[in-house]
Design an enzyme around this catalytic site. Structure first.
Site: not given
Length: 387
Positions: A39, A223, A239, A337
Site C-alpha cells: 500500500e 485496519k 505470522d 493516498h
C-alpha cells in the site's frame, strides 16, 4: 530453492516491496523500521507521524511476559465436577509433565506457568471440559511448542477426566501476551498548512471517539493500525494472520467490537494516544530463522527479544493510526493516498520505470488520477518516441 523447502507445491516467490519507516524513537532508542507492504501511503505516513512525535520524545512501550495459551478439549466427560477436581489435584504433575514436553524452552527460562479449566455442561456436542495451559515461550512465537505440549498431555488428561481428548492446540487469542504503546505532544506541534494545532488535535480526538462506540468505524480504524503492524510482521517473518486474529478478538473481548487505540486531549492541551493489543511474535524459530530477509530486518531493528519486537510493533500501529486520523481530520484521506496511488497507476499503464515519476506528476497536477488518463499519457510518450 529455499522457498521450495519452506512450503509444499511451491511454484515461485511472490514479492512485496520492502521499505524503511524512518524517524522512530521507541523507549528512547532511535529506530529504522522495516515493513513489507504494497500500500503506497503507509510508509510515507509512518515516517511523517514518527517525525511529528519526536517533539514529544517518541513512543513509550511495554509488554507482558510471552505467555501463550494451549487448549485441550475433553469430551464424553460423564461427571464434569469430578473431572475438574481430579485435574486440579494433579496440577503439579500436569505442569511438570508440560515442562518435560516443552524441551529446550525451559532451559531458556520458559515453560508451563499455570492451568485453568472451563466447563461447558450443555455444549452442542454434550458436556465439555476445556483445559487452558499457560506456557511462557520466551523469544519464540510458540505455536509449535504449545501444540506439542497439548498433544503430549492428552493421555494424562483423559485418564484424569475419564473423557476423550479432541482438540489439542494453541489459541491465537494471546490475551496474556499483550503489548502497549503511548505517545504525547503539544497540540501546537500539529499546526501547519493553515491549520490550527489545537483544532486538529480536537478533530483527531473526535474521530477516535467514533471508533470507540461504533463497530463500522472501529473496523476501518483498526485496519489502519494493522497496516503498520502487519507490515513489520511480514518483514520479520512473523505470522501476521495469527496477529490479526488475536487483535480483532481483543477488540471484541467485551462483546462489542471497538477501537484498539484511544486519543485524548489532556488539561495541558497535549494530544495523548495509547494502544493495547495481543502481539504474539517471535525472534527465533519459523521463518524468522529461515528467511534471509526476515533475519536482515530483525538485524536492522536491533531487537534483543520477542517482547522488544512486540513493543516496537505496538508503537508502529499507534503511529499509523495517528497518521490516518490526522489525514481524516484535515485534508481527508484521499488526497495523500491518491497522490501516492498515481505512481501505481503509471506503472499499471505501462510507463517505463524512468518515466513513472513524470507520468505520476502529470496525473497529480491535473487532478485526474485515473488509469485511463495514465494510459493516454503513456501512449503519448510512445508516440513521441516513435517520431
Amino acid at each position: 530453492m529455499l522457498a521450495g523447502q519452506m512450503i509444499e507445491n511451491c511454484i515461485g516467490v511472490f514479492g512485496l516491496p520492502l521499505g524503511i519507516a524512518p524517524n522512530f524513537i521507541v523507549n528512547g532508542r532511535e529506530l529504522l523500521v522495516p515493513l513489507a507492504i504494497e500500500e503506497p501511503s503507509v510508509l510515507a505516513a509512518l515516517g511523517n507521524a514518527a517525525r511529528i512525535f519526536r517533539a514529544g520524545g517518541g513512543f513509550s512501550a511495554d509488554s507482558d511476559e510471552p505467555v501463550m495459551t494451549g487448549q485441550v478439549q475433553l469430551l464424553d466427560v460423564t461427571d464434569i465436577e469430578a473431572a475438574r477436581s481430579a485435574i486440579e489435584r494433579a496440577r503439579t504433575e500436569i505442569l511438570a509433565q508440560a515442562d518435560a514436553l516443552a524441551g529446550s524452552i525451559v532451559a531458556r527460562g520458559g515453560g508451563a506457568r499455570d492451568l485453568k479449566l472451563r466447563a461447558f455442561p450443555q455444549s452442542p456436542v454434550g458436556p465439555m471440559l476445556v483445559l487452558h495451559l499457560a506456557i511462557d515461550c520466551r523469544d519464540a512465537m510458540g505455536a509449535n511448542v504449545v501444540n506439542s505440549v497439548c498433544e503430549g498431555l492428552a493421555p494424562l488428561l483423559e485418564s484424569l477426566s475419564g473423557g476423550r481428548a479432541n482438540l489439542r492446540i494453541l489459541s491465537n487469542f494471546s490475551d496474556r501476551r499483550r503489548a502497549r504503546a503511548s505517545c504525547s505532544l503539544p497540540a501546537a506541534e500539529l499546526e501547519g498548512n493553515g491549520q490550527d494545532g489545537l483544532n486538529v488535535a480536537k478533530r483527531i480526538v473526535e474521530s477516535s471517539a467514533l471508533a470507540e462506540i461504533d463497530p463500522w468505524r472501529a473496523t476501518t480504524h483498526n485496519k489502519g493500525i494493522m497496516n503498520g503492524i502487519d507490515g513489520v510482521a511480514i518483514a520479520t517473518g512473523n505470522d501476521w494472520r495469527a496477529i490479526e486474529a488475536g487483535a480483532h478478538a481483543w477488540a471484541a473481548r467485551d462483546g462489542d467490537y471497538r477501537s484498539l487505540s484511544h486519543w485524548r486531549l489532556d488539561e495541558d492541551g497535549d494530544l495523548r494516544g495509547s494502544i493495547e493489543l495481543p502481539l504474539a511474535v517471535g525472534t527465533v524459530g519459523g521463518a524468522t530463522r529461515v528467511h534471509p530477509l526476515a533475519a536482515l530486518c530483525l538485524k536492522i531493528l536491533g531487537v534483543s527479544s520477542a517482547r522488544e519486537l512486540a513493543e516496537i510493533m505496538a508503537a508502529v500501529g499507534l503511529a499509523q493510526n495517528f497518521a490516518a486520523l490526522r489525514a481524516l481530520a484535515t485534508e481527508g484521506i484521499q488526497r495523500g493516498h491518491m497522490n501516492l496511488h498515481a505512481r501505481q497507476l503509471a506503472l499499471a499503464a505501462g510507463a517505463p520505470p524512468e518515466r513513472v515519476g513524470e507520468i505520476a506528476g502529470t496525473l497529480v497536477a491535473g487532478g485526474d488520477i485515473r488509469l485511463g488518463r495514465a494510459q493516454d499519457l503513456v501512449a503519448g510518450l510512445q508516440d513521441g518516441d516513435s517520431r
